[in-house]
Design a protein around this motif. Structure first.
Motif, PDB file in Angstrom:
ATOM      1  N   LEU A 193      -3.977   3.417  -1.628  1.00  0.00           N
ATOM      2  CA  LEU A 193      -4.901   2.339  -2.572  1.00  0.00           C
ATOM      3  C   LEU A 193      -3.312   1.394  -2.046  1.00  0.00           C
ATOM      4  CD1 LEU A 193      -5.972   3.913  -5.421  1.00  0.00           C
ATOM      5  CD2 LEU A 193      -7.093   3.680  -2.828  1.00  0.00           C
ATOM      6  N   HIS A 201      -8.856   9.144   0.565  1.00  0.00           N
ATOM      7  CA  HIS A 201      -9.877   8.758   0.914  1.00  0.00           C
ATOM      8  C   HIS A 201      -8.916   7.095   0.764  1.00  0.00           C
ATOM      9  CE1 HIS A 201     -12.584   5.443  -0.577  1.00  0.00           C
ATOM     10  NE2 HIS A 201     -11.601   5.265  -1.969  1.00  0.00           N
ATOM     11  N   GLU A 240      -8.250   2.761   0.346  1.00  0.00           N
ATOM     12  CA  GLU A 240      -8.647   1.689   0.100  1.00  0.00           C
ATOM     13  C   GLU A 240      -7.915   0.774   0.913  1.00  0.00           C
ATOM     14  OE1 GLU A 240     -12.781   0.163  -1.703  1.00  0.00           O
ATOM     15  OE2 GLU A 240     -11.668   2.505  -1.461  1.00  0.00           O
ATOM     16  N   MET A 284      -7.034  -3.243  -0.417  1.00  0.00           N
ATOM     17  CA  MET A 284      -8.027  -3.249  -1.451  1.00  0.00           C
ATOM     18  C   MET A 284      -7.723  -5.181  -1.866  1.00  0.00           C
ATOM     19  SD  MET A 284      -6.714  -0.623  -4.084  1.00  0.00           S
ATOM     20  CE  MET A 284      -6.954  -1.785  -5.754  1.00  0.00           C
ATOM     21  N   ILE A 327     -13.109   1.676  -8.165  1.00  0.00           N
ATOM     22  CA  ILE A 327     -12.619   3.189  -7.297  1.00  0.00           C
ATOM     23  C   ILE A 327     -12.637   4.143  -7.665  1.00  0.00           C
ATOM     24  CG2 ILE A 327     -10.578   4.185  -5.781  1.00  0.00           C
ATOM     25  CD1 ILE A 327      -9.880   1.265  -4.585  1.00  0.00           C
TER      26      ILE A 327
END
Length: 235
Positions: A123, A146, A148, A150, A161
């Motif tokens: 993230l 995963h 991401e 941001m 999330i």
């Protein structure tokens, strides 16, 4: 009672790989190039003011930084700006975008140790294209369940999330170098947050007060997260 951690998230810049030192080097080069127009001691603070003013427009990343270099110069001089100087600014930004991706010590071994037992997330804030470039060059992408990129890291951003993943905050730990972006928002949600300092911290990410929270984990070595996780598993 301690929760059972299912998801472990990592910030990217200055947690997985080196980043902030490249911005400090670029600022020094910018100040040197601009010295004929403005005192070197003041130019960095003027640049920071420009970055903060434009953050809602540009977001985080090198491309926004490049635009702020040019805008700062236009603010400090009424003289015609030589095209050659603008070209040097563009070259400065291109050099930043072409920097090697240096994975920080012990990161790879830690990801290898954790990936069989946990869902690992990356993230991070920043420019989508640049962060994808760095992730690819790092060779770390395969370890993450995963990823991401941001636009910001407020509590609501993290909550969105976690909701998407079906994860409760108490079953989540975030590992990062920024108290402001990686630690405090997650603690506010009731999650766990592990701070691993980096040698350089952007002024915008600085937090002056000490963090006191039962879910806060202070690390001096990123591998120190392992005994913390072991204690949770045994609880």
């Amino acid at each position: 009672m301690l929760a059972h951690i299912n998801y472990i998230a990592f910030d990217a810049d200055d947690t997985l790989w080196e980043n902030e030192t490249y911005f400090r080097e670029a600022e020094a080069q910018f100040a040197a190039l601009t010295a004929k127009y403005f005192p070197t001691d003041d130019i960095i603070s003027r640049l920071f003011e420009t970055e903060m003013r434009n953050l809602p427009r540009y977001g985080y990343g090198i491309k926004g930084f490049m635009l702020c270099l040019v805008e700062t110069l236009t603010q400090i001089t009424t003289d015609p700006i030589p095209v050659s100087l603008l070209q040097e600014y563009i070259s400065l930004g291109h050099a930043m975008l072409d920097k090697p991706v240096i994975v920080l010590p012990h990161v790879l071994a830690l990801l290898q140790a954790l990936s069989p037992s946990y869902q690992l997330l990356m993230l991070t804030k920043g420019d989508l294209v640049d962060q994808e470039r760095k992730l690819k060059k790092s060779g770390l992408a395969s370890y993450f369940h995963h990823i991401e990129i941001m636009s910001d890291k407020k509590p609501a951003d993290y909550q969105a999330i976690l909701t998407k993943l079906g994860c409760e905050p108490a079953d989540f730990v975030m590992i990062g170098n920024s108290l402001k972006s990686d630690i405090l928002p997650v603690l506010a949600l009731g999650g766990y947050a592990a701070h691993i300092p980096f040698s350089e911290t952007w002024e915008h990410e600085r937090v002056e007060e000490d963090v006191v929270h039962p879910n806060f984990i202070a690390l001096t070595d990123i591998r120190e997260i392992l005994p913390f996780l072991k204690r949770i598993q045994q609880s």
